[in-house]
Enzyme design. Structure first.
Site, PDB file in Angstrom:
ATOM      1  N   SER A 270       0.802  -1.216   0.000  1.00  9.48           N
ATOM      2  CA  SER A 270       0.000   0.000   0.000  1.00  9.48           C
ATOM      3  C   SER A 270       0.837   1.268   0.000  1.00  9.48           C
ATOM      4  O   SER A 270       0.464   2.260  -0.618  1.00  9.48           O
ATOM      5  CB  SER A 270      -0.919   0.005   1.218  1.00  9.48           C
ATOM      6  N   HIS A 328       0.732   4.608   4.744  1.00  5.56           N
ATOM      7  CA  HIS A 328      -0.051   5.247   3.690  1.00  5.56           C
ATOM      8  C   HIS A 328       0.381   6.695   3.501  1.00  5.56           C
ATOM      9  O   HIS A 328       0.615   7.157   2.376  1.00  5.56           O
ATOM     10  CB  HIS A 328      -1.536   5.199   4.046  1.00  5.56           C
TER      11      HIS A 328
END
Length: 384
Positions: A270, A328
């Site tokens: 991610s 993230h």
């Protein structure tokens, strides 16, 4: 599209025991049987000994020891690894671009010579006779190879690059399903600042997924934005950004976990995928995006990036542990920074390295220079 955090109670049956052992090394199985006390004689000479034995309380089973205190991890080595790995990624990408351009020039020359040789020496009758000599199985095999080749050529350069990354992630996912590899996968393919192995998992965990849904979600986003990012940066520069983003996002996760004292393993692509998404959304903020299950809902790329950053910021502040929000944010911020400033600071200054590599390659023999040192700077759309 999240850095999945494998918790001991949600990892599944295959590695549940391994995680419980790693996180609770002092928890050991104790036997419930005790040896019966030896009977003593009731003679007068042994009365005092019997009284002393019975007066002494028997020691019961040892209780569980106190939990092990986790030492504050040092992040100097991971930081140096991050800087070194990112530098090597961009340096290797510059050399790869040089070799790719050189190979393309040589292939074009060889293709022209081969075409002239074939057209001058053979005719269609020769190939017709050669085809008739093949068996039915060989013909079917050649047709299948031709179909695969046509499909591969129909993909964009970004999609072909993303296919290789997806294949690596799929292979790692299969390794998670092998019971004998569980300890190795947990040690090297999950990142945790409190672990003894800190550096190598920073990059390996970026290709690691335990859940199929988790991998499909990340790879779908990568596939969607692969054509755009490669058209902007080129294949080689995209690979350098992707690999560097994976390590940098893990470094940000390390720092946040150390600051909060919450040490748990994380894995997933991610952070790197968020860097790709953020780079495209920053470069083309007015592009229209949609949701796969809700095609009627559309929004701009700039608004999508703002919403994702806001959600991850809230998750980091409120302490949500479903996703690794620090990774993230680290990947997204790196993607925004690179397209705004990093491209000029790093990629446009690669010419001395390319010249040095060309000189080293030319020492072995006479090498054809594919446009000279300064001309090698191209190779990808939107690189200047």
């Amino acid at each position: 599209m999240s850095s999945y955090q494998p918790m001991p109670y949600v990892k599944g049956f295959a590695c549940l025991g391994v995680f419980w052992y790693r996180l609770n090394p002092y928890q050991q199985q104790r036997s419930g049987f005790r040896r019966e006390a030896k009977r003593t004689d009731t003679k007068k000479g042994n009365v005092n000994q019997q009284q002393t034995k019975t007066s002494t309380p028997e020691a019961g089973p040892p209780g569980p020891p106190p939990p092990r205190k986790v030492k504050q991890p040092r992040l100097f080595r991971p930081l140096m690894f991050t800087v070194g790995f990112a530098g090597c990624s961009f340096g290797g990408a510059a050399i790869l671009q040089y070799e790719t351009l050189k190979a393309r020039v040589q292939t074009a020359k060889d293709g022209e010579e081969l075409e002239k040789l074939v057209m001058g020496s053979q005719d269609m009758a020769y190939w017709h006779d050669w085809w008739n000599q093949l068996s039915s199985f060989q013909r079917q095999l050649l047709l299948l190879v031709s179909m695969v080749d046509d499909f591969w050529r129909s993909l964009t350069e970004g999609q072909r690059t993303a296919t290789g990354i997806m294949a690596i992630n799929a292979a790692v996912l299969c390794c998670w399903r092998i019971p004998a590899m569980q300890r190795t996968m947990i040690k090297y393919f999950t990142s945790n600042p409190a672990s003894k192995t800190q550096c190598l998992p920073m990059i390996l965990s970026s290709f690691s997924h335990y859940s199929i849904i988790h991998m499909v979600a990340n790879m779908y986003v990568l596939w969607t934005f692969s054509s755009g990012i490669v058209s902007l940066l080129g294949k080689e520069q995209f690979l350098a950004v992707y690999l560097s983003a994976g390590v940098i996002s893990t470094m940000v996760s390390y720092a946040c976990k150390t600051a909060t004292g919450r040490f748990y393993p994380s894995l997933g692509a991610s952070g790197a995928v968020m860097a790709v998404l953020a780079a495209v959304c920053t470069k083309v903020p007015e592009a229209k995006l949609g949701i796969i299950f809700l095609p009627m809902v559309t929004f701009t790329a700039g608004n999508a990036l703002k919403a994702l950053v806001a959600i991850d910021t809230a998750g980091l502040i409120l302490g949500w542990r479903l996703f690794d929000h620090a990774a993230h944010l680290g990947g997204a911020l790196f993607g925004v920074w690179y397209v705004a400033y990093g491209h000029k600071l790093i990629w446009r200054r690669r010419e001395p390295l390319v010249k040095l590599w060309h000189e080293l390659r030319s020492k072995g023999g006479k090498g054809s220079r594919p446009g000279g040192g300064p001309e090698v700077r191209g190779g990808g759309g939107g690189q200047k």
